[in-house]
Design a protein around this motif. Structure first.
Motif, short mmCIF file in Angstrom:
data_model
loop_
_atom_site.label_atom_id
_atom_site.label_comp_id
_atom_site.label_asym_id
_atom_site.label_seq_id
_atom_site.Cartn_x
_atom_site.Cartn_y
_atom_site.Cartn_z
N GLN A 104 1.69 -4.42 -11.07
CA GLN A 104 1.39 -3.16 -10.21
C GLN A 104 2.04 -2.09 -11.14
O GLN A 104 2.02 -0.82 -10.80
CB GLN A 104 2.11 -3.25 -9.17
N ILE A 106 2.70 0.35 -14.42
CA ILE A 106 1.83 1.27 -15.37
C ILE A 106 2.09 1.46 -16.57
O ILE A 106 1.85 2.22 -17.37
CB ILE A 106 1.59 2.73 -14.49
N GLU A 122 -4.32 -4.24 -14.98
CA GLU A 122 -3.49 -3.21 -14.34
C GLU A 122 -4.16 -2.81 -12.94
O GLU A 122 -4.92 -1.89 -12.95
CB GLU A 122 -3.39 -2.02 -15.42
N HIS A 124 -2.93 -0.89 -10.80
CA HIS A 124 -2.71 0.83 -10.41
C HIS A 124 -2.97 1.45 -11.73
O HIS A 124 -2.28 2.55 -11.74
CB HIS A 124 -1.19 0.89 -9.83
N THR A 168 -3.42 6.47 -13.77
CA THR A 168 -3.04 5.72 -12.97
C THR A 168 -3.38 6.04 -11.43
O THR A 168 -4.24 7.06 -11.23
CB THR A 168 -1.32 5.92 -12.86
N ILE A 169 -2.99 5.16 -10.45
CA ILE A 169 -3.78 5.35 -9.13
C ILE A 169 -2.54 5.77 -8.18
O ILE A 169 -1.66 5.37 -8.13
CB ILE A 169 -4.18 3.99 -8.30
N SER A 170 -2.74 7.14 -7.64
CA SER A 170 -2.00 7.76 -6.81
C SER A 170 -2.21 7.50 -5.16
O SER A 170 -3.33 6.93 -5.15
CB SER A 170 -2.17 9.37 -6.91
N LEU A 175 -8.92 2.68 -5.58
CA LEU A 175 -8.54 1.92 -6.62
C LEU A 175 -9.92 1.34 -7.33
O LEU A 175 -11.08 1.67 -6.78
CB LEU A 175 -8.00 0.30 -6.00
#
Length: 254
Positions: A104, A106, A122, A124, A168-170, A175
């Motif tokens: 999880q 980054i 990865e 996220h 990155t995933i906010s 996703l």
């Protein structure tokens, strides 16, 4: 939860043919990168900081983007070094029985410690690259941060002029379906699933534990604080990650 002995879990590491680990922020706190939700977490100490991590806010508000870029520039990620926990997993990879590191995080510290890029999933995204929200162009973050230092508070994509963001995933951002499928596929083949340094409160990452347990895979939780999956785990270890992982790996390096 029926077993809490480190020596017993170490024996499982030695017996397992396919180990999959899920790592969260807790494995990187020993490298000086604060977590978000822990007692000293970024959001615990400053709840207002969460607005920087909401996709809708980032896209709509240039001031949010300026604050986010300033935070990226000052991030401890750029000076952090892998710790004993990261290095232990890279060492265990050499046995050929570590099938995946689902993370999880980054920060890229698993790869920096020597874990193969193809083994690290990865979930996220990564802070070490940028992505244009318009054309999808990606660049190393190291090529964009100097623009912040020279006065571009909200740098635009040089290809199309679109909004740039870390890759990155906010919150509120979708996703990558291929990444999630890779994580599920790795979990499907595991006979030992180890959740390390994660609160197991964020989905779909935490749901991988459900999937593992439903398939009869032995689950081990290594985390300082209680998690929702402690009751499903065959073992819960509370020892510091940088101390316990090298012990487990050493026993498993048969």
């Amino acid at each position: 939860m029926s077993v809490t002995s480190v020596s017993e879990v170490a024996r499982w590491f030695g017996e397992a043919e396919a180990v999959v680990v899920l790592t969260g922020a807790g494995i990187s706190t020993e490298s000086g990168i604060p977590d978000f939700r822990g007692p000293q977490g970024v959001w615990t100490r400053n709840p207002a900081a969460q607005h920087l991590f909401t996709f809708e806010n980032y896209v709509a508000d240039p001031e949010v983007r300026r604050q986010a870029w300033a935070a990226r520039l000052a991030s401890p990620v750029w000076t952090a070094e892998p710790n004993a926990g990261h290095r232990a997993l890279a060492e265990f990879e050499r046995t050929g029985r570590l099938r995946a590191v689902l993370t999880q995080n980054i920060d890229g510290l698993h790869q920096a410690a020597g874990s193969s890029a193809g083994l690290v999933v990865e979930l996220h995204g990564t802070a070490r690259e940028t992505a244009c929200l318009e054309c999808g162009d990606r660049l190393p973050m190291a090529e964009v941060l100097p623009r912040i230092e020279t006065g571009e508070a909200d740098p635009a994509c040089l290809e199309c002029g679109g909004i740039l963001k870390s890759a990155t995933i906010s919150f509120g951002q979708q996703l990558d379906a291929d990444v999630i499928e890779a994580a599920v596929a790795a979990t499907r083949g595991a006979d030992l699933f180890v959740a390390i340094g994660t609160s197991l409160g964020v989905y779909p990452a935490a749901g991988l534990c459900d999937y593992a347990v439903a398939r009869g895979t032995r689950l081990v939780v290594v985390n300082a604080e209680p998690t929702p999956y402690d009751g499903d785990a065959a073992a819960v270890l509370r020892e510091p990650i940088g101390e316990v992982l090298p012990r487990l790996v050493a026993a498993g390096a048969r």
